[in-house]
Enzyme design. Structure first.
Site, mmCIF file in Angstrom:
data_model
loop_
_atom_site.group_PDB
_atom_site.id
_atom_site.type_symbol
_atom_site.label_atom_id
_atom_site.label_comp_id
_atom_site.label_asym_id
_atom_site.label_seq_id
_atom_site.Cartn_x
_atom_site.Cartn_y
_atom_site.Cartn_z
ATOM 1 N N HIS A 1 0.830 -1.206 0.000
ATOM 2 C CA HIS A 1 0.000 0.000 0.000
ATOM 3 C C HIS A 1 0.863 1.255 0.000
ATOM 4 C CE1 HIS A 1 -4.184 -0.795 0.413
ATOM 5 N NE2 HIS A 1 -4.035 -1.639 1.425
ATOM 6 N N GLU B 1 -4.052 -8.933 -23.237
ATOM 7 C CA GLU B 1 -3.381 -9.407 -22.031
ATOM 8 C C GLU B 1 -3.132 -10.912 -22.063
ATOM 9 O OE1 GLU B 1 -4.853 -7.013 -18.346
ATOM 10 O OE2 GLU B 1 -6.602 -7.560 -19.516
ATOM 11 N N CYS C 1 -0.655 -0.076 -21.571
ATOM 12 C CA CYS C 1 -0.946 0.451 -20.243
ATOM 13 C C CYS C 1 -0.351 -0.406 -19.126
ATOM 14 C CB CYS C 1 -2.450 0.615 -20.048
ATOM 15 S SG CYS C 1 -3.324 -0.946 -20.208
HETATM 16 C C1 PEP Z 1 -1.905 -5.329 -17.236
HETATM 17 O O1 PEP Z 1 -2.244 -6.503 -17.030
HETATM 18 O O2 PEP Z 1 -0.845 -5.007 -17.808
HETATM 19 C C2 PEP Z 1 -2.771 -4.226 -16.789
HETATM 20 C C3 PEP Z 1 -2.496 -2.990 -17.116
HETATM 21 O O3 PEP Z 1 -3.834 -4.540 -15.987
HETATM 22 P P1 PEP Z 1 -3.692 -4.830 -14.416
HETATM 23 O O4 PEP Z 1 -2.284 -4.531 -14.013
HETATM 24 O O5 PEP Z 1 -4.693 -3.969 -13.741
HETATM 25 O O6 PEP Z 1 -4.034 -6.292 -14.366
HETATM 26 MG MG MG Z 2 -4.274 -6.914 -16.406
#
Ligand code: PEP
Ligand code: MG
Length: 561
Positions: A190, A425, A496
């Site tokens: 956190h 992903e 992202c």
């Molecule tokens: C990812 O999997 O790269 C992503 C941006 O989503 P999260 O980290 O929220 O799973």
């Molecule tokens: Mg993800």
């Protein structure tokens, strides 16, 4: 204390110089006195401490809601729940029956639940922090010990602590605190996440040596190198001061030869929006909406979500806000949603799978809020779906969007269908990328999951950390294939995952053809600066060489050169 450097894990690429203020050194209760105790008196002491803790938590909840936001204040609701937990209550009762004074009884009653949560993955492990927070509060009240007020620290304080729990971090005023360092904790604790969202210099997990640092010592806390320098040289101080002067670029940036690259930030909470603007992000490239659903007893309704999404859109009147629909399961459980107990939740009911199956109602409510916000908010909304593995899933999600739009039409409610996209992903989504891209406006590569699934190396498992490297040739080729599929099908493509926030990789990503990069807010200035120094032909040649490499080692050597 003599000049030396302690090392831990850097949480934020920022450094600062400041003066040590100790928050809490682990208070060892020692062994209980031999004298026998009266169980009834001890239970009453416990009840009094519980009442006092409740009053404190309610006051802190209010203060946090005002200063940080309603979402962050939600963590105190979880603490209030733990305070009334029947397992803890009966644990304390049986410990005082066995002659333990109330403070020792509290310590014993919390031990098992803390251990259970601690052994879990990802965000569940953070619940152990919440429990410690409640335990320490009760022990402090029972022993009458004093603690520094984190909401009222001297300017330039570097807070040192065993650990900083969610309620501690929510009290810190980023305008006064220079940074912090903790004995325990890792990059995903956190405290570390909080430091990144506020661009606060922080080093976590330094270990026992930190306890030897004296109050009022002058230190440099360097979240980039993971170092805490005691009694730093003038040169080290100047370096830290220079590093804290970040060159924020508030305008959109282009490469040296004029190709625009959108540089956006990832957020999970409405309260992070101002910080994101302050770091110069062009917009939001990933709004992790599951955070709106955590630390509460029931899901946010349509209006509450509508408010959250329009607030984000109004923060970026000239920018784009990409909201990801609910991505729960895996390491993101939500207690009130009755998630199945799966042997391998990362390969189970996660992301879009739940939205199209067990959580269809939640999905529709979220889409209603989003389509309404698309019509009313200032900025441009885009919506993307997480963990898509098949074209059928995407088709079903798009159908739901259409159905929701038809429903809003029939009700005469103002709405608009935003840009729609798919997160890439899973390896299956990479192979299906041309068909996926043909159906939507954009693709966004989530390298955190794409790397774990491509390399079969679980997130959060330190034993396979070396494999979880997005510059492994297999991952890089999956990424390149996705970019190509997007552009061949008239879709734009962004990234992202964490990889997007590493300025050392910006040239490679621009060379692969990305149109947008989204990252933790704190890395936006460095990535924007990197973009401006790039020549696209050189970047493309660099990317082509990397795609030819057979090993991660070869790619890293190229990057170093
Ligand atoms: C990812 O999997 O790269 C992503 C941006 O989503 P999260 O980290 O929220 O799973
Ligand atoms: Mg993800």
């Amino acid at each position: 204390m003599s000049r030396r450097t302690l090392t831990g894990t850097g949480a934020t690429p920022r450094a600062a110089v400041g003066t040590v203020v100790w928050y809490d050194r682990d208070s060892d209760l020692g062994d209980p006195d031999e004298t026998s105790v009266d169980p009834q008196t001890e239970l009453e002491r416990f009840e009094d401490a519980r009442e006092a803790a409740r009053a404190e938590l309610e006051a802190e909840r209010e203060r946090t809601a005002e200063r940080v936001g309603e979402q962050e204040a939600g963590v105190f609701d979880a603490h209030l729940q733990f305070l009334d937990d029947p397992q803890i209550e009966s644990g304390v009762a049986s410990a005082v029956e066995n002659d333990l004074p109330a403070e020792h009884a509290v310590k014993r009653a919390f031990a098992d639940p803390i251990e259970q949560f601690q052994d879990m993955d990802g965000r569940m492990a953070e619940r152990a922090d919440d429990l410690r927070d409640v335990r320490d509060r009760l022990i402090r009240l029972l022993t009458g010990s004093e603690r520094v007020d984190l909401g009222d620290l001297p300017e330039g304080a570097v807070v040192l602590a065993e650990r900083l729990t969610p309620s501690d971090t929510a009290q810190l005023d980023p305008d006064r605190v220079a940074g912090f360092a903790t004995v325990t904790g890792g990059r995903t604790s956190h405290a570390a996440i909080f430091a990144r969202s506020l661009a606060l210099p922080a080093v976590v997990g330094i270990g026992d040596e930190l306890r030897e640092v004296e109050e009022d010592a002058t230190v440099v806390v360097d979240g980039e190198t993971g170092e805490l320098c005691l009694d730093p040289t003038d040169e080290r101080r100047e370096e830290a001061a220079a590093a804290s002067e970040v060159d924020v670029r508030t305008d959109p940036v282009s490469t040296a030869d004029g190709r625009s690259i959108e540089v956006a930030a990832n957020v999970g909470q409405p309260a992070e929006l101002d910080g994101v603007r302050a770091q110069g992000a062009d917009g939001i490239g990933l709004y992790r909406t599951e955070f709106l659903f955590l630390d509460r007893q029931s899901p946010p309704d349509e209006d509450e979500q509508y408010e959250a999404y329009t607030t984000a859109l109004d923060t970026f009147p000239d920018g784009r806000v990409i909201v990801r629909t609910l991505d729960i399961g895996g390491d993101k459980p939500i207690p009130y949603l009755d998630l199945p107990d799966e042997e391998n939740p990362f390969l189970g009911e996660r992301g879009i799978r739940r939205s199209l199956d067990s959580d269809t109602e939640l999905f529709e409510t979220q889409l209603r809020a989003l389509l309404r916000a698309a019509a009313d908010g200032d900025g441009d909304l885009a919506v993307m779906f997480p963990l898509v593995a098949t074209v059928d899933e995407l088709d079903a999600a798009l159908e739901t969007v259409n159905a929701v739009a038809t429903q809003l039409d029939a009700e005469n409610v103002a709405h608009a269908v935003p840009e729609l996209g798919v997160m890439i992903e899973t390896p299956s989504a990479v192979f299906a990328a041309p068909e996926l891209a043909a159906r939507v406006d954009f693709l966004s590569v989530g390298t955190n999951d794409l790397t774990q699934y491509t390399m079969a190396a679980a997130r959060g498992n330190e034993n396979v950390e070396a494999l979880r490297d997005p510059t492994q040739p297999a991952v890089l080729r999956a990424i390149a294939r996705t970019v190509e599929a997007a552009h061949e099908n008239d879709a734009w493509v962004g990234m992202c995952g964490e990889m997007a926030g590493d300025p050392d990789l910006t040239e490679l990503l621009v060379g692969l053809g990305f149109d947008e990069l989204s990252m933790s807010a704190v890395t936006v200035p460095d990535v924007k600066a990197a973009v401006q120094s790039i020549h696209t032909d050189e970047a493309s040649a660099h990317a082509a060489r990397a795609l030819d490499a057979a090993t991660g080692e070869q790619i890293r050597t190229q990057l170093d050169e």
